[in-house]
Write a protein that holds these residues in place. Sequence first.
Motif, PDB file in Angstrom:
ATOM      1  N   VAL A 419       0.830  -1.202   0.000  1.00  0.00           N
ATOM      2  CA  VAL A 419       0.000   0.000   0.000  1.00  0.00           C
ATOM      3  C   VAL A 419       0.864   1.250   0.000  1.00  0.00           C
ATOM      4  CG1 VAL A 419      -0.120  -0.061   2.532  1.00  0.00           C
ATOM      5  CG2 VAL A 419      -1.789   1.286   1.273  1.00  0.00           C
ATOM      6  N   GLY A 420       0.353   2.306  -0.600  1.00  0.00           N
ATOM      7  CA  GLY A 420       0.954   3.620  -0.433  1.00  0.00           C
ATOM      8  C   GLY A 420       1.563   4.224  -1.672  1.00  0.00           C
ATOM      9  N   GLU A 421       2.019   3.413  -2.607  1.00  0.00           N
ATOM     10  CA  GLU A 421       2.655   3.934  -3.808  1.00  0.00           C
ATOM     11  C   GLU A 421       2.705   2.806  -4.824  1.00  0.00           C
ATOM     12  OE1 GLU A 421       6.881   4.445  -3.158  1.00  0.00           O
ATOM     13  OE2 GLU A 421       6.741   3.278  -1.339  1.00  0.00           O
ATOM     14  N   PRO A 422       2.967   3.157  -6.068  1.00  0.00           N
ATOM     15  CA  PRO A 422       3.076   2.091  -7.060  1.00  0.00           C
ATOM     16  C   PRO A 422       4.236   1.162  -6.700  1.00  0.00           C
ATOM     17  CG  PRO A 422       2.936   4.253  -8.101  1.00  0.00           C
ATOM     18  CD  PRO A 422       3.163   4.492  -6.644  1.00  0.00           C
ATOM     19  N   ASP A 444      -2.019  -5.795  -3.988  1.00  0.00           N
ATOM     20  CA  ASP A 444      -1.527  -4.424  -4.149  1.00  0.00           C
ATOM     21  C   ASP A 444      -2.754  -3.538  -4.070  1.00  0.00           C
ATOM     22  OD1 ASP A 444      -0.786  -1.932  -5.118  1.00  0.00           O
ATOM     23  OD2 ASP A 444       0.130  -2.682  -6.962  1.00  0.00           O
ATOM     24  N   THR A 445      -2.864  -2.773  -2.972  1.00  0.00           N
ATOM     25  CA  THR A 445      -4.109  -2.074  -2.665  1.00  0.00           C
ATOM     26  C   THR A 445      -3.992  -0.584  -2.951  1.00  0.00           C
ATOM     27  OG1 THR A 445      -3.438  -1.708  -0.367  1.00  0.00           O
ATOM     28  CG2 THR A 445      -4.612  -3.749  -0.840  1.00  0.00           C
ATOM     29  N   TRP A 447      -5.595   3.098  -2.734  1.00  0.00           N
ATOM     30  CA  TRP A 447      -6.604   3.922  -2.072  1.00  0.00           C
ATOM     31  C   TRP A 447      -5.956   5.176  -1.537  1.00  0.00           C
ATOM     32  CZ3 TRP A 447      -7.199   3.805   3.650  1.00  0.00           C
ATOM     33  CH2 TRP A 447      -6.219   3.047   4.288  1.00  0.00           C
ATOM     34  N   GLN A 448      -6.704   5.961  -0.777  1.00  0.00           N
ATOM     35  CA  GLN A 448      -6.241   7.254  -0.295  1.00  0.00           C
ATOM     36  C   GLN A 448      -6.886   7.585   1.048  1.00  0.00           C
ATOM     37  OE1 GLN A 448      -8.152   9.414  -3.656  1.00  0.00           O
ATOM     38  NE2 GLN A 448      -6.059   9.951  -4.225  1.00  0.00           N
ATOM     39  N   THR A 449      -6.301   8.572   1.728  1.00  0.00           N
ATOM     40  CA  THR A 449      -6.900   9.073   2.964  1.00  0.00           C
ATOM     41  C   THR A 449      -8.386   9.387   2.720  1.00  0.00           C
ATOM     42  OG1 THR A 449      -4.775  10.097   3.467  1.00  0.00           O
ATOM     43  CG2 THR A 449      -6.673  10.866   4.733  1.00  0.00           C
ATOM     44  N   ASP A 538      -4.627  10.964  -9.245  1.00  0.00           N
ATOM     45  CA  ASP A 538      -3.643  10.021  -9.783  1.00  0.00           C
ATOM     46  C   ASP A 538      -3.833   9.836 -11.285  1.00  0.00           C
ATOM     47  OD1 ASP A 538      -2.156   9.289  -7.536  1.00  0.00           O
ATOM     48  OD2 ASP A 538      -3.639   7.825  -6.891  1.00  0.00           O
ATOM     49  N   ARG A 553       0.822  10.567  -8.901  1.00  0.00           N
ATOM     50  CA  ARG A 553       0.040  11.796  -8.826  1.00  0.00           C
ATOM     51  C   ARG A 553       0.168  12.639 -10.092  1.00  0.00           C
ATOM     52  NH1 ARG A 553      -3.305  11.849  -4.295  1.00  0.00           N
ATOM     53  NH2 ARG A 553      -3.592  14.001  -4.941  1.00  0.00           N
ATOM     54  N   ARG A 564       2.664  11.289   1.838  1.00  0.00           N
ATOM     55  CA  ARG A 564       2.180  12.257   0.880  1.00  0.00           C
ATOM     56  C   ARG A 564       2.535  13.669   1.328  1.00  0.00           C
ATOM     57  NH1 ARG A 564      -4.151  11.768  -0.184  1.00  0.00           N
ATOM     58  NH2 ARG A 564      -4.515  13.883  -0.898  1.00  0.00           N
TER      59      ARG A 564
END
Length: 680
Positions: A419-422, A444-445, A447-449, A538, A553, A564
Amino acid sequence: DTGRGTVDRLLRTLATTVFGPPAVTESNTSIESVLQEQRVFQPPAEMAAAARIGSLESYRAMAAAATKDPDGFWGEAARRELHWFEPFHTVLDWSEPPFARWFEGGTTNLSYNCLDRHLEGAKAEKTALIWEGEPGDVRRFSYRELHAEVCKAANALKAMGIGKGDLVALYMPMIPEAAIAMLACARIGAPHSVVFGGFSAEALRDRLKDGEAKAVITADGGFRKDKPVSLKPAVDAALAEGACPSVTGVLVVQRTKQPVEMVAGRDQWWHDLVDAQGSDCPAEPMASEDRLFVLYTSGSTGKPKGVVHTTAGYNLWAHLTFQWIFDIRDNDVYWCTADVGWITGHSYIVYGPLSNGATTVMYEGAPRPSKPGAFWELIQKHGITIFYTAPTAIRAFMKSGRQVPDQFDMSSLRLLGTVGEPINPEAWMWYRDVIGGNRCPIVDTWWQTETGGVMISPLPGATPTKPGSATLPLPGIQADIVDGEGNSCGPDEGGYLAVRAPWPGMMRTVHGNPQRFRESYWEHIRPADGSYLYFAGDGARRDADGYFWVMGRVDDVINVSGHRLGTMEIESALVSHPAVAEAAVVGRPDDLKGEGIVAFVTLESGRESSDDLIKQLRAHVGTEIGPIARPDEIRCSDALPKTRSGKIMRRILRALAAGQEVSGDTSTLEDRSVLDRLRA
Ligand code: WT7
């Protein structure tokens, strides 16, 4: 400008920014490999056989049902998966888009769903939380014990005069009290605002002021790289000179036993106040749309925005996604390595796992020179079955070599997540092979805040995976790749990642700034039919199988090790230093961190660039925001490349920062000689 040409250009730049500069080796560059990635891994047969969603067909049937009748799908899920004090009468009210109201009429409580409902029967004695401190101290809480601790903390908050609707800020290390405090807030209906412990006093103060926090929960400090690191002095600094008049109380956990100053009438020790409370505190029935928490995140403008999540919708989404994506079983021991200061910690250390009655692991430490195998040791020691971490960590492990993880028995693992980035296919393959023993699927997840929970991810028993792809949207999520007018892009055509329909876990607004909520997320892409599309910020493409490949982004946000940061935020920190006249910050590809931070600054007249000044500027950004925002490189020059209308041409700076040729049109540059001087 959202024309096709721009998107394509952006995506090309992004591909290089995110996956590293081209031509690392002759034939197999990272970007090349992600574009040509052909490998497919099927879900293991045993996992598919036992899974809730056990085939691509059942996933597709579920997704189709959700699209056909969203109210039926979400309504049924909410009734089935959550406890309701009062049932809801309306699933979704979308009459004033983009402001959604979910499950109106209903009352529920997140803390109740995470604790009380597991207290009947044998579940009560099941381990809810296993915590390990950096020095190796371990604490375990059964659901019954965690419930009691949360009730005591909730009673303590009440004793501090905190009630329904009052915002409580948390500035804490990774200790059980952080999770307990979050659950205690939810229990009494006091929204929390967790501020990552790595943020500076200044950043904390901004967030306390913006949210009008009534209390702060903190600790003397925490352990980091084998040393105690203080937190309480930053709270004192944030509150100094009456800067945050709304804050009336501070509750302090003793963790490191560092000496701290306690302000009489304001500060109290957790062990004095909480331990003296009764262990019963009924959960407050909360309206579905009551505010649950605010979490600040960086956007493309200077000030971080307070993302607002509400009670029922967020609870349902954290719950459902956790259940689907990890296909959680009663005997799983699940570990997510995030910090509770980020959304990942909220949804996938605390709320998702506990709402499902799972065993969640929390670790105060991180791999460090004295213990490079810290993660693998924890997996072996606690028999962890599901492991969820960030690509940046995987790349760091890759670099130090497989001999470290190879020393540990990790045969308990059955599922891995990122999670968090490619994630670049090379890191994905290494993760699968070295950590997962070629037997564990990888989720591989994406998503975002703002999304509250995962939006695009494989389901381990159903979705064949491809290294580097987050695969398919979860059931009920209408994700799409679109152009600036909201038209869907064709296969392998780059575009904006967008969501076409509301979902329960979506953010509801920006705290105190509904206009910013509209503008940042719902007004970039305006379909001709007037419908509302959520713009994630994104860039991505979808392949012929419908698989999503997220590139990174497309706004002025950079992703450093999955954290981020807004370039404008760092720029304002830089220009607040008396030596700096102007600053422009860009990301540059970084093998380990995904992106590194490069700042171009011009100095006030009479100021000279020097190593000492650069050092000062880096430290200044650290004080203004936090160490994670410190630029990797600061370049001083006498001018920045600007258009005739005075806009800084970041595209040029990005190329320069990455050491690439400045390509594309430079004819709009006001002064071409600036470019030559910057090159030199
Ligand atoms: C941004 C959101 C929510 C998790 C932690 C970060 C990037 C996140 C992926 C992924 C490619 C990803 C996006 C997104 N991102 N997950 N699996 N693949 N990119 O939350 O701080 O709100 O950042 O992280 O760019 O917009 P966040």
